[in-house]
Each structure stands twice: as structure tokens, then as C-alpha cells.
Motif scaffolding. Sequence first.
Motif, short mmCIF file in Angstrom:
data_model
loop_
_atom_site.label_atom_id
_atom_site.label_comp_id
_atom_site.label_asym_id
_atom_site.label_seq_id
_atom_site.Cartn_x
_atom_site.Cartn_y
_atom_site.Cartn_z
N LYS A 248 16.60 10.45 -20.76
CA LYS A 248 17.60 9.49 -21.23
C LYS A 248 17.06 8.06 -21.17
O LYS A 248 17.25 7.27 -22.11
N LEU A 249 16.39 7.72 -20.06
CA LEU A 249 15.82 6.37 -19.94
C LEU A 249 14.75 6.13 -20.99
O LEU A 249 14.65 5.03 -21.55
N GLN A 250 13.96 7.17 -21.26
CA GLN A 250 12.90 7.03 -22.26
C GLN A 250 13.50 6.76 -23.64
O GLN A 250 13.01 5.91 -24.40
N ARG A 251 14.56 7.47 -23.97
CA ARG A 251 15.20 7.29 -25.28
C ARG A 251 15.87 5.92 -25.38
O ARG A 251 15.87 5.30 -26.45
N SER A 252 16.43 5.45 -24.26
CA SER A 252 17.10 4.14 -24.30
C SER A 252 16.11 2.99 -24.48
O SER A 252 16.49 1.92 -24.98
N ARG A 253 14.86 3.21 -24.09
CA ARG A 253 13.84 2.17 -24.22
C ARG A 253 13.11 2.23 -25.57
O ARG A 253 12.35 1.33 -25.91
N CYS B 275 15.04 10.95 -16.77
CA CYS B 275 13.85 10.34 -17.38
C CYS B 275 13.93 10.38 -18.90
O CYS B 275 13.58 9.41 -19.59
#
Length: 416
Positions: free
Chosen positions: A410-415, A408
Motif C-alpha cells: 500500500k505504501l509503495q502504491r501511494s508513493r 508495504c
Amino acid sequence: MGVEKVSGKAVVVWLAAMCVYIVAIAGRTSFGVAGVHAIDHFGIDASRLAVFTSVQVGVYALAQIPMGMLVDRFGARKLLLTGALIMAAGQLILAFTDSYSIAIFARVLIGVGDSSAFLSVMRILPMWFPLAWTPVLQQLTGAFGFVGQFFSAVPFLYMLNASGWTLSFASLGAAGIIVAVAAALLVRDVPADGEPVRRGEASISIAFRLKSVLTSLYCWQGVFNHWVSMGPVMVFLLLWGTPMLTLGLEMNNAEVGTVLTIFGIATVITSPLTGIVSARLGVRRSIIGFIAPMVQAALWLILFAFADQIARPLVFVSAVLFAISFSSPVANFGFDTIREKLDRRIMVAGTGMANMGAYICAMLATQLIGFLLDWNAQGHAYTWSDFQVAWLGLAVVWLAGMIGLAICFKLQRSRA
């Protein structure tokens, strides 16, 4: 327009709702101190004892999203009243039965009733208090909930030893009825001059609510944040802490009560500070939410590595749990993010989903610990080494939560 100042009525409403939550915590943690008594009362082993907690927290966790939708739809007052009465019924059934299967059913009722308390308080806070106050009040709610844990650790445990099973659990049932009356008389969903729930908000479909929370990365991050920060504490408080201390470290009931009380007081002190940190960090709070559970894991490792090497472990165990109390309130960081990012119409449903985390962790870990205890002890009395092996079950479940949180994060940072 939100509430701009705190009124005396707001404090009364919050405290009345808090009473329901405190009784819910007392009932939830009662088996944490009654575990050894339950083994004798029902004639069961560790694996079957673990079913009590696994069933209750499993029901609690599964009820969170539906209960959140009910709170969003019908308001906090009705759900607090209904939940308190269901809890009371479960405690009274548990008090007067010596049947294992009926007792399991009673714990199901307690789990269902308990599931409405925290979410209802979370619904009340933004309706009655300025939004700037909400993070601190949210942490205070969780902290004062540990008053319920104090009741189970001290007066309930004393009554259990002095007066026996029936009177002790019947008293919890009576407390549930009393706080139900308090909720009915004192709790209101919104101030008299507040904005009522608009018809469109109340009537949005279940499918919309479910899709919104199940596809929200903020909700999933909240689930795993709650899982890894509060899950180990729940395992300790809800079932295995007292058996571990009494059977593993040979501490007496007074010493166990002292340990649990110190942890409860420490949490009351540290939780408001954590709320202030959350409010000031904003979106950056997720970094603390990732680091704090790893620090907590290191503290648990220290406890299991050295507690049996100390002649009088009371001070050592109390000190480690005091340190853990600084990290466990981080579990609530996800609720702050959900309140800030999600549509108001699904806020409580989203909070309910995040609140599942620690209880899913506890449901899985308590059962694994019970299985490993029986497997390692081979029918003999449980020793500290048995508990050291058994708690590896918690390590596995905690690690799964950390992997989920890392994904989560990592996905948050990528967005971003």
C-alpha cells in the motif's frame, strides 16, 4: 561499465561459490531429516528439538545485515572461505557431542557460517555477469541450492540410518573444509580487468549502511515477500517436514526422501522460469509477489485437510509440494527490486535484510509448532491430528508476514 558478455572464468567463479552455498544448504536442512534421530540422540522432546532450528535460523537471520555489510566491505571470496570453515567447525562439534547445550552452540556456529554463502553469491553475480542475466542466475542459484537439500534428504539420511550420527555429521564438516579450499583457489571478487571497489565505497560508515537499508521500503517489502513465500517451505525443510511425514502420515524414510527429492527437482525447474518472469515484469513483479503466497497457503491447507484420508499419501504429498515449488521462488523477487533500486554500496546489505524474512518466520514458527505439538500430544506419540493443530502456529506467523507485505504494498502504491 558493467560486464557485457559471459566468460568461462565467470562460470568457474560462480560454480565454486555455488559449491559453498550447496554445502550450506545441506547443513541447514540436515536437521530436517535428522529430527527424529536427534530426539533419541539427545533424549529431548519436540519443544527442545525446535530450539535447534530456532537458534540456527535466528542466528542466520540476525547475521544477514552485518554479513551483508562485511561482504560489501571485504568481498565475497574472504567471506565464503571464512563462512565455510565456521560451518565445518560447527558440524564437527555436532558430530562428536551428545551434550544438548554444546550441540546448540554448534548450531549457532553453523548459522553464522551459513549466513555468508548466499549473500556472497549475490555479490558475485553483478560483478561477473551482464545485468540482464542476473535475475535468472539469481533464481538458478537458489534452485541449485536445493542440490544441498537433496544431499541431506538422500545420501545424508541413508548414512544417518546406516552409519549413525557421528560419521554423518563429520562428513558434513569435511565437505565444509573441501568447499572452503575451492573458494580460496577459484573465487575472485571481480574480473582481472574489472572495476575495483573504490575507496569511498569501501569506507562508508556502518551507520550510513544501517540507516539506508532500515529506512528503505524496498528492503522491508523484500523482507515480507521472503517471509510469506519461503517461510513455510523453510519450516517444512529445516525441521518439521520429516517428522510430520514419518510420525504423522507413517511414511518410511525412502518415501520421505522421494518427496524431498521431487520438491528439489521441481524447484530447479521452476526457479529459472520465475527469474525470467521477474526480469520481464520489472516493478510489476510485486503484484505476483502478493498473490503467489496466498496460492501457496491454499495448497498447504489442502495438504493438511486431505493427506491422512489417502491410503498411500506419497503421490498426493509429492503433487502438492510440486505445485508449491512454483510459488516459493517468488521469495527472491525482492532481491531483484533491491538490486535495481538501491545504491550499489549497500546492495548486499539490503539483500541481507530481505533474506532475513523466511528465517525470522521459520525461527518463530518452528518453536510455536514444537510447543503446540507437546501441548496437544500430552506426552503421547505424535499423530497427524497433533501436527494439524501444531501447524496453526505457522499460520499465525505467516499471517503476520502477509499483513506486513500488504502495508508495504500500500505504501509503495501511494508513493508511485
